[in-house]
Design a protein around this motif. Structure first.
Motif, short mmCIF file in Angstrom:
data_model
loop_
_atom_site.label_atom_id
_atom_site.label_comp_id
_atom_site.label_asym_id
_atom_site.label_seq_id
_atom_site.Cartn_x
_atom_site.Cartn_y
_atom_site.Cartn_z
N GLU A 1 0.82 -1.17 0.04
CA GLU A 1 0.06 0.08 -0.09
C GLU A 1 0.95 1.16 0.06
N ILE A 2 1.80 1.10 0.86
CA ILE A 2 2.87 2.55 1.00
C ILE A 2 3.75 2.40 -0.05
N THR A 3 4.51 1.43 -0.19
CA THR A 3 5.72 1.22 -1.25
C THR A 3 5.43 0.45 -2.30
N PRO A 4 4.43 0.59 -3.06
CA PRO A 4 3.94 -0.36 -4.18
C PRO A 4 5.14 -0.81 -5.13
N ASN A 5 6.14 -0.16 -5.34
CA ASN A 5 7.28 -0.55 -6.21
C ASN A 5 8.54 -1.15 -5.61
N VAL A 6 8.52 -1.42 -4.41
CA VAL A 6 9.39 -1.89 -3.42
C VAL A 6 9.28 -3.23 -3.36
N PRO A 7 9.85 -4.62 -3.92
CA PRO A 7 9.46 -5.75 -3.72
C PRO A 7 9.57 -6.27 -2.18
N VAL A 8 8.82 -7.44 -2.06
CA VAL A 8 8.72 -7.73 -0.50
C VAL A 8 9.11 -9.28 -0.60
N THR A 9 9.94 -9.75 0.51
CA THR A 9 10.13 -11.00 0.34
C THR A 9 10.14 -11.32 2.09
N THR A 10 10.36 -12.47 2.38
CA THR A 10 10.58 -13.24 3.54
C THR A 10 11.56 -14.48 3.31
N ASN A 11 12.23 -14.69 4.55
CA ASN A 11 13.22 -15.72 4.45
C ASN A 11 12.57 -17.26 4.78
N PHE A 12 12.53 -17.99 3.74
CA PHE A 12 12.23 -19.46 4.12
C PHE A 12 13.44 -20.08 4.83
N MET A 13 12.91 -21.36 5.08
CA MET A 13 13.99 -22.13 5.93
C MET A 13 14.07 -23.62 5.45
N VAL A 14 14.34 -23.74 3.94
CA VAL A 14 14.07 -25.10 3.25
C VAL A 14 15.71 -25.73 3.55
N MET A 15 15.53 -26.45 4.63
CA MET A 15 16.62 -27.16 5.08
C MET A 15 16.18 -28.15 6.19
N GLY A 16 17.12 -29.18 6.08
CA GLY A 16 16.94 -30.40 7.36
C GLY A 16 15.56 -30.69 7.58
N ASP B 1 16.95 -19.29 3.94
CA ASP B 1 18.16 -19.66 4.82
C ASP B 1 18.54 -21.20 4.79
N HIS B 2 19.64 -21.22 4.71
CA HIS B 2 20.45 -22.55 4.93
C HIS B 2 21.69 -22.65 5.66
N TYR B 3 21.69 -23.90 6.43
CA TYR B 3 23.02 -24.13 7.19
C TYR B 3 23.36 -25.63 6.99
N VAL B 4 24.43 -25.61 6.84
CA VAL B 4 25.01 -27.15 6.59
C VAL B 4 25.09 -28.04 8.04
N HIS B 5 24.59 -29.14 7.87
CA HIS B 5 24.55 -29.99 9.00
C HIS B 5 25.55 -31.24 8.60
N PRO B 6 26.76 -31.05 9.60
CA PRO B 6 27.78 -32.03 9.30
C PRO B 6 27.21 -33.27 9.29
N GLY B 7 27.65 -34.38 8.26
CA GLY B 7 27.50 -35.64 8.07
C GLY B 7 27.74 -36.27 6.90
N PRO B 8 27.74 -37.54 6.57
CA PRO B 8 28.03 -38.28 5.48
C PRO B 8 27.19 -37.62 4.08
N GLN B 9 26.00 -36.91 4.11
CA GLN B 9 25.61 -36.53 3.08
C GLN B 9 25.35 -34.96 3.33
N ASP B 10 26.44 -34.18 3.95
CA ASP B 10 26.07 -32.63 4.16
C ASP B 10 25.94 -31.88 2.93
N ARG B 11 26.77 -32.19 2.00
CA ARG B 11 26.84 -31.23 0.84
C ARG B 11 25.64 -31.83 -0.02
#
Length: 684
Positions: free
Chosen positions: A250-265, A285-295
């Motif tokens: 409504e106030i800033t129609p030309n400024v894009p809007v997002t939010t950070n998902f957490m597609v991980m684990g 957002d993503h953070y590595v979980h150390p383990g045999p399949q981490d990457r």
């Protein structure tokens, strides 16, 4: 969208062309004023061009209900703009300030057992609280009006990691909202009673006011009630996201809007494919979980984020330069991993590479979480790696705005099946939906085969092979669509515990796999889950764990690709494939793990003619991903190992990776340990 965010700002040399974004969460309120100008200087040295500001600043911006303090934020915004750095400005609503929770404790979440979640950490608010929403939207409106025309503002960042700690709230506010949601879904109590199967255990409702969230109960709560509460909880957060977004638009129609998902684990409470259409671009957002399949898990999550974004570029809003602070043991990254992890996200469509956070905190719960500027300061290996990555991302500017090129293999990831397949009172509590999907992805990597991770709303026809691990919830329209896909020439592969229930978590009667029984040409009278540690042998010395099925073949068009050689179902089919129209439909009835699936996949991929695009010597060692723009293809080659890997016969101009590559056999490249190379293949 993302690549053009920064085009309104002058780059270091006055450049206004699209480029990859690079930066971090920036929390200047944690530091004295004299640090801020040094921050901007170091940001420019590192090539930072975008930072997220204000994420946890509500108490600083609004010290009391009737007092506002924007002076410090005005100064920070001005400093960043003067340095040529754009701002992804957060709405600061992620954590309510002490004055608000003291005056209105009714905004605090309640657990299933009736305990109040008290202040002292973060995200201590109910998604359905009208009191919280009133105060939060007042803050959003005030910030939007103040900074609507600030030249540093390039995007809005709604809240932060919505649902990370408060996705499930069982309060009276939630109960009222849940009833409203159920009325909208079912219209009548008769329809709800049917969907929930309330004839069982005398649960039939005669008034909407009798319905509660699945709070602590004496035994297993109603399974459809649980599933609907998961759906409702995701929708409640989505509606909150929309409320903030609408104020900003409504106030800033030309400024894009997002939010950070957490597609991980195992972050599964939020149905992100359902949220994606409510924002202007997807962030993760993503953070590595150390383990045999981490990457592999990192790659899988980035790939899935791209699938949620519909293949369009997306924003990596948070990841780590090195160790995090919240795992049992927080392992530091080795040389090369900072760049490799970041560039693997770019390979899967990220047009922005950002970290939590810019400067490592000296106090607070995350003081041991790594940052772009660590405790050791700029004279450190981490910061030198940060500066080097900044140069690499500048060299990859031509990639900005390009889409990910579809692979020939798609892996379907379905939130309803994830939620429902892991509920209580099932044949096995050991089932891990995400792990099964990840195993198929890892197996494909071992063979050097690209795959996309997609949702059920994706255009399935773009894939020659479609893998649907544990597709437990199959409504009739989806079953019809999968049948059409196979008849039209697609090759479907599914697994144990698939096709078993409809959208209401009701069993498809007549034998398993229910909705997919005719398509697969098999019938299962009884499941055969395995105890933890037990296993069975299959033809070819493969070993199955977790699950087996008592399969009867019901169609002569079915080929048995493998039998059980041991266990209760020895001699019976374990893996089947049925010819369907111009395609096929295959079923894998046990968990084979990544290694076992790698041995089986050639037989499953054979009818589609899917093979690796990589040189033979690189298969299993190098991940290949392709992005495509108007001027050609960008081939990303990521070394998954700690050894040199020769890459012969790959054509293209090397954009980055020259320092890690050298002359290989037959004039090819040698990709160094944990290194990344990007080749540009111009359009012919």
């Amino acid at each position: 969208m993302i690549s053009t965010l920064l085009s309104q700002l002058d780059g270091p040399d006055g450049d206004r062309t699209p480029r990859l974004a690079y930066g971090a969460d920036y929390n200047p309120e944690q530091w004295p004023r004299e640090v801020w100008e040094e921050d901007v200087r170091l940001m420019r040295e590192a090539g930072v061009n975008l930072v997220s500001v204000g994420i946890f600043s509500w108490a600083r911006i609004q010290p009391t209900e009737d007092q506002w303090d924007f002076g410090w934020l005005d100064e920070v915004m001005d400093l960043l703009h003067a340095g040529g750095i754009g701002v992804d400005l957060a709405t600061a609503t992620a954590s309510p300030p002490p004055w608000l929770t003291t005056a209105h404790p009714e905004i605090l979440p309640v657990t299933a057992s009736g305990e109040t979640v008290w202040p002292g950490a973060r995200q201590h608010w109910r998604p359905t609280s009208p009191v919280f929403r009133d105060h939060a939207l007042r803050l959003v409106r005030t910030m939007a009006e103040r900074y609507a025309n600030h030249p540093a503002l390039v995007a809005w960042h709604v809240s932060n990691e919505l649902g990370c700690h408060n996705v499930y709230d069982y309060s009276d506010d939630a109960a009222r909202a849940f009833r409203d949601w159920l009325r909208a879904r079912y219209t009548t109590l008769d329809a709800l009673n049917h969907a929930w199967g309330t004839a069982f255990w005398s649960q039939r409702y005669s008034d909407w006011g009798q319905i509660l969230p699945p709070r602590l109960a004496g035994s297993h709560p109603n399974p459809t009630q649980q599933l609907d509460f998961k759906r409702f909880s995701s929708d409640a957060l989505k509606e909150y996201l929309i409320a903030e977004r609408d104020v900003l638009r409504e106030i800033t129609p030309n400024v894009p809007v997002t939010t950070n998902f957490m597609v991980m684990g195992n972050t599964k409470g939020m149905n992100y494919p359902d949220w994606a259409g409510e924002i202007d671009f997807v962030s993760n957002d993503h953070y590595v979980h150390p383990g045999p399949q981490d990457r592999d898990e990192l790659s899988f999550s980035a790939n899935l984020t791209s699938g949620i974004a519909g293949g369009q570029p997306w924003f990596l809003m948070e990841h780590s330069t090195s160790a995090v602070n919240w795992q049992p043991v927080n392992v530091a990254k080795r040389p090369g991993e900072l760049a490799r992890d970041s560039l693997l996200h770019v390979a899967h469509g990220a047009d922005a590479v950002c970290y939590f956070q810019w400067r490592q905190s000296a106090a607070g719960a995350e003081k041991y979480h790594s940052a772009m500027v660590p405790h050791a300061g700029a004279d450190s290996e981490v910061f030198r790696a940060v500066v080097e990555l900044g140069q690499t991302l500048k060299a990859l500017a031509p990639v900005a705005g390009s889409e990910r090129e579809p692979a020939r293999v798609g892996i379907v990831y379905d939130w309803d099946s994830w939620w429902a397949s892991e509920q209580d009172s099932h044949p096995s509590a050991l089932l891990d939906y995400r792990q099964e999907a990840l195993d198929w992805y890892s197996a494909l990597h071992t063979l050097g085969i690209r795959a996309d991770v997609v949702t059920t709303t994706t255009d399935l026809d773009r894939y020659d092979v479609l893998i649907t691990p544990v597709l437990h919830v199959v409504p009739a329209p989806l079953a019809k669509e999968l049948t059409r896909y196979a008849e039209a020439g697609g090759h479907l592969v599914t697994t144990y515990f698939s096709g078993v229930v409809d959208e209401n978590d009701h069993i498809w009667l007549g034998g398993h796999p229910g909705a997919l029984r005719e398509l697969l040409g098999i019938r299962i009278e009884e499941f055969g889950p395995l105890l933890d540690g037990d296993w069975v042998e299959l033809d070819g010395d493969a070993k199955g764990t977790l699950w087996t099925d008592r399969i009867d073949v019901t169609d002569p068009a079915v080929d048995v690709l493998a039998h059980y050689r041991s266990g209760a179902y020895a001699g019976r089919p374990a893996v089947t494939r049925r010819a369907v129209g111009q395609g096929s439909a295959a079923y894998v009835s046990t968990r084979l793990g990544a290694e076992g699936l790698a041995g089986l996949l050639p037989a499953l991929l054979g009818p589609a003619g899917v093979e690796s695009e990589l040189p033979a010597a690189a298969r299993g060692s190098v991940e290949q991903t392709v992005r495509r723009g108007p001027d050609g293809r960008f081939l990303f080659l990521v070394n998954r190992t700690d050894e040199d890997v020769p890459l012969a016969g790959l054509a293209g101009e090397v954009l980055v990776g020259g320092a890690e590559t050298g002359a290989g056999t037959e004039g090819g490249l040698v990709l160094g340990p944990r290194a990344v190379a990007v080749l540009h293949q111009p359009t012919a």
